[in-house]
Write an enzyme that holds these catalytic residues in place. Structure first.
Site, PDB file in Angstrom:
ATOM      1  N   CYS A  25      47.298 -35.274  15.525  1.00 25.93           N
ATOM      2  CA  CYS A  25      47.022 -34.272  16.565  1.00 25.93           C
ATOM      3  C   CYS A  25      47.900 -33.041  16.390  1.00 25.93           C
ATOM      4  O   CYS A  25      47.463 -31.915  16.643  1.00 25.93           O
ATOM      5  CB  CYS A  25      47.214 -34.876  17.951  1.00 25.93           C
ATOM      6  SG  CYS A  25      45.906 -36.039  18.370  1.00 25.93           S
TER       7      CYS A  25
ATOM      8  N   CYS B 191      42.062 -39.218  19.463  1.00 22.97           N
ATOM      9  CA  CYS B 191      43.077 -39.069  20.513  1.00 22.97           C
ATOM     10  C   CYS B 191      42.623 -38.058  21.568  1.00 22.97           C
ATOM     11  O   CYS B 191      41.770 -37.198  21.303  1.00 22.97           O
ATOM     12  CB  CYS B 191      44.388 -38.567  19.927  1.00 22.97           C
ATOM     13  SG  CYS B 191      45.241 -39.738  18.884  1.00 22.97           S
TER      14      CYS B 191
ATOM     15  N   GLU C 230      44.182 -35.456  22.705  1.00 29.28           N
ATOM     16  CA  GLU C 230      44.475 -34.057  22.347  1.00 29.28           C
ATOM     17  C   GLU C 230      43.382 -33.487  21.446  1.00 29.28           C
ATOM     18  O   GLU C 230      42.960 -32.341  21.605  1.00 29.28           O
ATOM     19  CB  GLU C 230      45.817 -33.963  21.610  1.00 29.28           C
ATOM     20  CG  GLU C 230      47.016 -34.397  22.435  1.00 29.28           C
ATOM     21  CD  GLU C 230      47.344 -35.883  22.306  1.00 29.28           C
ATOM     22  OE1 GLU C 230      46.412 -36.712  22.199  1.00 29.28           O
ATOM     23  OE2 GLU C 230      48.539 -36.212  22.307  1.00 29.28           O
TER      24      GLU C 230
ATOM     25  N   ASN D 137      41.352 -40.175  25.133  1.00 27.11           N
ATOM     26  CA  ASN D 137      41.188 -40.911  23.877  1.00 27.11           C
ATOM     27  C   ASN D 137      39.907 -41.734  23.928  1.00 27.11           C
ATOM     28  O   ASN D 137      39.542 -42.303  24.960  1.00 27.11           O
ATOM     29  CB  ASN D 137      42.416 -41.760  23.530  1.00 27.11           C
ATOM     30  CG  ASN D 137      42.867 -42.701  24.626  1.00 27.11           C
ATOM     31  OD1 ASN D 137      42.685 -42.429  25.806  1.00 27.11           O
ATOM     32  ND2 ASN D 137      43.463 -43.817  24.242  1.00 27.11           N
TER      33      ASN D 137
ATOM     34  N   CYS E  67      50.485 -37.504  18.509  1.00 31.87           N
ATOM     35  CA  CYS E  67      50.672 -38.163  17.202  1.00 31.87           C
ATOM     36  C   CYS E  67      50.647 -37.108  16.089  1.00 31.87           C
ATOM     37  O   CYS E  67      50.302 -35.938  16.311  1.00 31.87           O
ATOM     38  CB  CYS E  67      49.600 -39.219  16.981  1.00 31.87           C
ATOM     39  SG  CYS E  67      48.002 -38.542  16.502  1.00 31.87           S
TER      40      CYS E  67
END
Ligand code: THU
Length: 128
Positions: free
Chosen positions: A88, A52, A54, A41, A85
């Site tokens: 993502c 983020c 990901e 992140n 989240c």
């Protein structure tokens, strides 16, 4: 941990730039050629521009030419384990489809999920 993908996610977490939340996350996305694309992140003082782990991994992978993916590992220092989240999930669905998502923490606890189960009714390109 002796699992290259989980190890890569845990290692990527060490690079997290999270001065505001102090919540460090790492991700490792494996493509169908076996290449591992990592991300952490990256926060921003304007908060909403934070990326983020990901999405960092997914965008890095695409920008390096990868197009097909097998699975992604997500590492955070939490129990219960931290899932991706909503933003993502949407991005991973578009870029990776229904991949395996492996959550891991610093204690070595892990869990395997399918993106389809985390994100059952996605918005996708066919609606456009
Ligand atoms: N974060 C991630 O990088 N991935 C997740 O799966 C959950 C949240 C980041 C965003 C932000 O930098 C911090 O964690 C707190 O929300």
């Amino acid at each position: 941990m002796n699992n290259p993908l989980l190890d890569a996610a845990l290692k990527a977490r060490d690079h997290a730039h999270a001065p505001y939340s102090k919540f460090h996350v790492g991700a490792a996305l494996e493509d169908t050629d076996g290449r591992i694309h990592t991300g952490c992140n990256v926060e921003n003082a304007s908060y909403g521009l934070t990326n983020c782990a990901e999405r960092t991994a997914a965008f890095k992978a695409v920008s390096e030419g990868a197009r097909k993916f097998r699975r992604i590992a997500v590492a955070a220092d939490t129990s219960p384990l931290t899932p991706p989240c909503g933003a993502c999930r949407q991005v991973l669905w578009e870029i990776c489809g229904d991949i395996e998502i492996i959550l891991v923490n610093l204690k070595g606890e892990s869990e395997s999920l399918r993106l389809q189960d985390l994100f059952p009714r996605p918005f996708h390109a066919k609606f456009l």
